[in-house]
Motif scaffolding. Structure first.
Motif, PDB file in Angstrom:
ATOM      1  N   HIS A  59      29.595  16.300  23.014  1.00 39.91           N
ATOM      2  CA  HIS A  59      28.269  16.414  23.628  1.00 39.91           C
ATOM      3  C   HIS A  59      27.164  16.441  22.574  1.00 39.91           C
ATOM      4  O   HIS A  59      26.087  15.895  22.785  1.00 39.91           O
ATOM      5  CB  HIS A  59      28.171  17.601  24.599  1.00 39.91           C
ATOM      6  CG  HIS A  59      28.542  18.922  24.043  1.00 39.91           C
ATOM      7  ND1 HIS A  59      29.849  19.375  24.001  1.00 39.91           N
ATOM      8  CD2 HIS A  59      27.790  19.915  23.520  1.00 39.91           C
ATOM      9  CE1 HIS A  59      29.871  20.597  23.482  1.00 39.91           C
ATOM     10  NE2 HIS A  59      28.626  20.937  23.176  1.00 39.91           N
ATOM     11  N   ARG A  60      27.433  17.017  21.413  1.00 40.93           N
ATOM     12  CA  ARG A  60      26.437  17.036  20.332  1.00 40.93           C
ATOM     13  C   ARG A  60      26.286  15.637  19.723  1.00 40.93           C
ATOM     14  O   ARG A  60      25.182  15.214  19.387  1.00 40.93           O
ATOM     15  CB  ARG A  60      26.819  18.068  19.281  1.00 40.93           C
ATOM     16  CG  ARG A  60      26.786  19.499  19.848  1.00 40.93           C
ATOM     17  CD  ARG A  60      27.113  20.547  18.813  1.00 40.93           C
ATOM     18  NE  ARG A  60      26.074  20.678  17.814  1.00 40.93           N
ATOM     19  CZ  ARG A  60      24.926  21.342  17.977  1.00 40.93           C
ATOM     20  NH1 ARG A  60      24.673  21.930  19.133  1.00 40.93           N
ATOM     21  NH2 ARG A  60      24.044  21.423  17.011  1.00 40.93           N
ATOM     22  N   LEU A  61      27.406  14.927  19.588  1.00 41.11           N
ATOM     23  CA  LEU A  61      27.357  13.560  19.065  1.00 41.11           C
ATOM     24  C   LEU A  61      26.619  12.634  20.036  1.00 41.11           C
ATOM     25  O   LEU A  61      25.843  11.767  19.613  1.00 41.11           O
ATOM     26  CB  LEU A  61      28.767  13.040  18.795  1.00 41.11           C
ATOM     27  CG  LEU A  61      29.540  13.741  17.679  1.00 41.11           C
ATOM     28  CD1 LEU A  61      30.985  13.255  17.647  1.00 41.11           C
ATOM     29  CD2 LEU A  61      28.869  13.552  16.324  1.00 41.11           C
ATOM     30  N   ILE A  62      26.852  12.822  21.324  1.00 37.39           N
ATOM     31  CA  ILE A  62      26.162  11.997  22.321  1.00 37.39           C
ATOM     32  C   ILE A  62      24.654  12.257  22.275  1.00 37.39           C
ATOM     33  O   ILE A  62      23.850  11.330  22.397  1.00 37.39           O
ATOM     34  CB  ILE A  62      26.760  12.221  23.731  1.00 37.39           C
ATOM     35  CG1 ILE A  62      28.137  11.537  23.793  1.00 37.39           C
ATOM     36  CG2 ILE A  62      25.834  11.717  24.834  1.00 37.39           C
ATOM     37  CD1 ILE A  62      28.924  11.789  25.053  1.00 37.39           C
ATOM     38  N   TRP A  63      24.282  13.503  22.058  1.00 31.76           N
ATOM     39  CA  TRP A  63      22.852  13.826  21.923  1.00 31.76           C
ATOM     40  C   TRP A  63      22.257  13.057  20.740  1.00 31.76           C
ATOM     41  O   TRP A  63      21.208  12.428  20.852  1.00 31.76           O
ATOM     42  CB  TRP A  63      22.667  15.330  21.741  1.00 31.76           C
ATOM     43  CG  TRP A  63      21.224  15.714  21.790  1.00 31.76           C
ATOM     44  CD1 TRP A  63      20.366  15.854  20.736  1.00 31.76           C
ATOM     45  CD2 TRP A  63      20.457  15.965  22.966  1.00 31.76           C
ATOM     46  NE1 TRP A  63      19.118  16.186  21.183  1.00 31.76           N
ATOM     47  CE2 TRP A  63      19.144  16.261  22.551  1.00 31.76           C
ATOM     48  CE3 TRP A  63      20.757  15.975  24.316  1.00 31.76           C
ATOM     49  CZ2 TRP A  63      18.129  16.567  23.443  1.00 31.76           C
ATOM     50  CZ3 TRP A  63      19.740  16.280  25.207  1.00 31.76           C
ATOM     51  CH2 TRP A  63      18.447  16.563  24.766  1.00 31.76           C
ATOM     52  N   LEU A  64      22.938  13.101  19.603  1.00 30.65           N
ATOM     53  CA  LEU A  64      22.495  12.375  18.414  1.00 30.65           C
ATOM     54  C   LEU A  64      22.461  10.867  18.692  1.00 30.65           C
ATOM     55  O   LEU A  64      21.504  10.175  18.316  1.00 30.65           O
ATOM     56  CB  LEU A  64      23.415  12.684  17.233  1.00 30.65           C
ATOM     57  CG  LEU A  64      23.183  11.885  15.952  1.00 30.65           C
ATOM     58  CD1 LEU A  64      21.792  12.131  15.375  1.00 30.65           C
ATOM     59  CD2 LEU A  64      24.260  12.244  14.917  1.00 30.65           C
ATOM     60  N   TYR A  65      23.487  10.354  19.338  1.00 27.09           N
ATOM     61  CA  TYR A  65      23.588   8.926  19.666  1.00 27.09           C
ATOM     62  C   TYR A  65      22.358   8.464  20.463  1.00 27.09           C
ATOM     63  O   TYR A  65      21.800   7.408  20.201  1.00 27.09           O
ATOM     64  CB  TYR A  65      24.871   8.686  20.468  1.00 27.09           C
ATOM     65  CG  TYR A  65      25.189   7.247  20.769  1.00 27.09           C
ATOM     66  CD1 TYR A  65      26.063   6.530  19.953  1.00 27.09           C
ATOM     67  CD2 TYR A  65      24.654   6.601  21.877  1.00 27.09           C
ATOM     68  CE1 TYR A  65      26.389   5.208  20.232  1.00 27.09           C
ATOM     69  CE2 TYR A  65      24.964   5.277  22.160  1.00 27.09           C
ATOM     70  CZ  TYR A  65      25.841   4.586  21.328  1.00 27.09           C
ATOM     71  OH  TYR A  65      26.149   3.274  21.603  1.00 27.09           O
ATOM     72  N   HIS A  66      21.934   9.270  21.428  1.00 25.12           N
ATOM     73  CA  HIS A  66      20.827   8.889  22.310  1.00 25.12           C
ATOM     74  C   HIS A  66      19.448   9.234  21.759  1.00 25.12           C
ATOM     75  O   HIS A  66      18.491   8.497  22.004  1.00 25.12           O
ATOM     76  CB  HIS A  66      20.993   9.532  23.691  1.00 25.12           C
ATOM     77  CG  HIS A  66      21.990   8.827  24.540  1.00 25.12           C
ATOM     78  ND1 HIS A  66      21.674   7.743  25.316  1.00 25.12           N
ATOM     79  CD2 HIS A  66      23.311   9.034  24.713  1.00 25.12           C
ATOM     80  CE1 HIS A  66      22.749   7.316  25.937  1.00 25.12           C
ATOM     81  NE2 HIS A  66      23.761   8.086  25.581  1.00 25.12           N
ATOM     82  N   HIS A  67      19.331  10.351  21.059  1.00 27.54           N
ATOM     83  CA  HIS A  67      18.010  10.836  20.649  1.00 27.54           C
ATOM     84  C   HIS A  67      17.702  10.635  19.164  1.00 27.54           C
ATOM     85  O   HIS A  67      16.575  10.865  18.739  1.00 27.54           O
ATOM     86  CB  HIS A  67      17.855  12.308  21.022  1.00 27.54           C
ATOM     87  CG  HIS A  67      17.891  12.533  22.503  1.00 27.54           C
ATOM     88  ND1 HIS A  67      16.850  12.207  23.342  1.00 27.54           N
ATOM     89  CD2 HIS A  67      18.866  13.023  23.311  1.00 27.54           C
ATOM     90  CE1 HIS A  67      17.163  12.496  24.583  1.00 27.54           C
ATOM     91  NE2 HIS A  67      18.387  12.988  24.599  1.00 27.54           N
ATOM     92  N   GLY A  68      18.709  10.254  18.382  1.00 22.88           N
ATOM     93  CA  GLY A  68      18.475   9.996  16.967  1.00 22.88           C
ATOM     94  C   GLY A  68      18.297  11.239  16.122  1.00 22.88           C
ATOM     95  O   GLY A  68      17.929  11.153  14.955  1.00 22.88           O
ATOM     96  N   LYS A  69      18.561  12.397  16.704  1.00 22.73           N
ATOM     97  CA  LYS A  69      18.451  13.656  15.961  1.00 22.73           C
ATOM     98  C   LYS A  69      19.464  14.651  16.510  1.00 22.73           C
ATOM     99  O   LYS A  69      19.842  14.588  17.684  1.00 22.73           O
ATOM    100  CB  LYS A  69      17.040  14.238  16.062  1.00 22.73           C
ATOM    101  CG  LYS A  69      16.622  14.570  17.475  1.00 22.73           C
ATOM    102  CD  LYS A  69      15.216  15.103  17.558  1.00 22.73           C
ATOM    103  CE  LYS A  69      14.911  15.355  19.038  1.00 22.73           C
ATOM    104  NZ  LYS A  69      13.990  16.376  19.269  1.00 22.73           N
ATOM    105  N   TRP A  70      19.894  15.532  15.639  1.00 23.24           N
ATOM    106  CA  TRP A  70      20.801  16.593  16.056  1.00 23.24           C
ATOM    107  C   TRP A  70      20.029  17.591  16.906  1.00 23.24           C
ATOM    108  O   TRP A  70      18.837  17.810  16.685  1.00 23.24           O
ATOM    109  CB  TRP A  70      21.394  17.303  14.835  1.00 23.24           C
ATOM    110  CG  TRP A  70      22.398  16.466  14.114  1.00 23.24           C
ATOM    111  CD1 TRP A  70      22.172  15.660  13.040  1.00 23.24           C
ATOM    112  CD2 TRP A  70      23.785  16.349  14.426  1.00 23.24           C
ATOM    113  NE1 TRP A  70      23.333  15.039  12.666  1.00 23.24           N
ATOM    114  CE2 TRP A  70      24.342  15.443  13.491  1.00 23.24           C
ATOM    115  CE3 TRP A  70      24.612  16.906  15.395  1.00 23.24           C
ATOM    116  CZ2 TRP A  70      25.691  15.095  13.502  1.00 23.24           C
ATOM    117  CZ3 TRP A  70      25.948  16.561  15.408  1.00 23.24           C
ATOM    118  CH2 TRP A  70      26.481  15.668  14.471  1.00 23.24           C
ATOM    119  N   PRO A  71      20.680  18.226  17.862  1.00 24.32           N
ATOM    120  CA  PRO A  71      19.988  19.260  18.641  1.00 24.32           C
ATOM    121  C   PRO A  71      19.589  20.418  17.733  1.00 24.32           C
ATOM    122  O   PRO A  71      20.284  20.737  16.772  1.00 24.32           O
ATOM    123  CB  PRO A  71      21.029  19.699  19.676  1.00 24.32           C
ATOM    124  CG  PRO A  71      22.344  19.204  19.175  1.00 24.32           C
ATOM    125  CD  PRO A  71      22.072  18.048  18.278  1.00 24.32           C
TER     126      PRO A  71
END
Length: 163
Positions: A59-71
């Motif tokens: 889920h953290r990788l998917i966030w990075l994949y979509h938003h270009g930044k780590w949560p």
């Protein structure tokens, strides 16, 4: 932004995002096949993926994949299903906001924030906020206590509320 060399560009080089999963498009070793979903289920129920010798929650990788930044902090699964990593189901959250959305884990009640008071022989509603416990009151029925908990916390928990 990079963590251990893991960036959005790195992820897009090796993975495609399909239906809430990262799928391999460029294998990193012989065991991985193109089109195969990445990762394994952890004991806690989350999907984890090993990259560059380190485990990451999908889920953290998917966030990075979509938003270009780590949560900044945590990622909350809106529907509380730990392996439902559709981007629409993920949102950034503080630890406290993530806890607001957790399922009930009480021993005496099916409702979050409600417990049986042996001393008063009534149902008690209470919630925690910023390190303090707030007692809402005592009620004759479990349902009344649950409704009081909901009313008392809706202004605090806002969109992270889970009843």
């Amino acid at each position: 932004m990079s963590k251990n060399g893991i960036t959005q560009d790195f992820l897009k080089e090796y993975f495609d995002y399909r239906d809430g999963q990262l799928v391999w498009i460029k294998p990193r070793n012989n065991r991985v096949k193109i089109g195969q979903p990445a990762g394994t289920r952890s004991n806690s129920g989350y999907i984890q993926i090993q990259l560059k010798g380190k485990l990451y929650f999908e889920h953290r990788l998917i966030w990075l994949y979509h938003h270009g930044k780590w949560p900044k902090d945590q990622i909350d699964h809106i529907n509380r299903v730990k392996d439902d990593n559709q981007i629409e189901n993920l949102r950034e959250a503080t630890i406290q906001q993530n806890n607001f959305n957790k399922k009930s884990y009480g021993k005496t009640s099916a409702y979050k924030g409600v417990s049986w008071s042996k001393r008063n022989k009534k149902w008690r509603a209470a919630y925690g906020y910023k390190g303090k416990v707030y007692y809402v009151g005592y009620y004759e029925t479990e349902i009344e206590a649950a409704e009081a908990y909901r009313r008392a916390t809706e202004h605090v928990h806002k969109e992270y509320a889970n009843y």
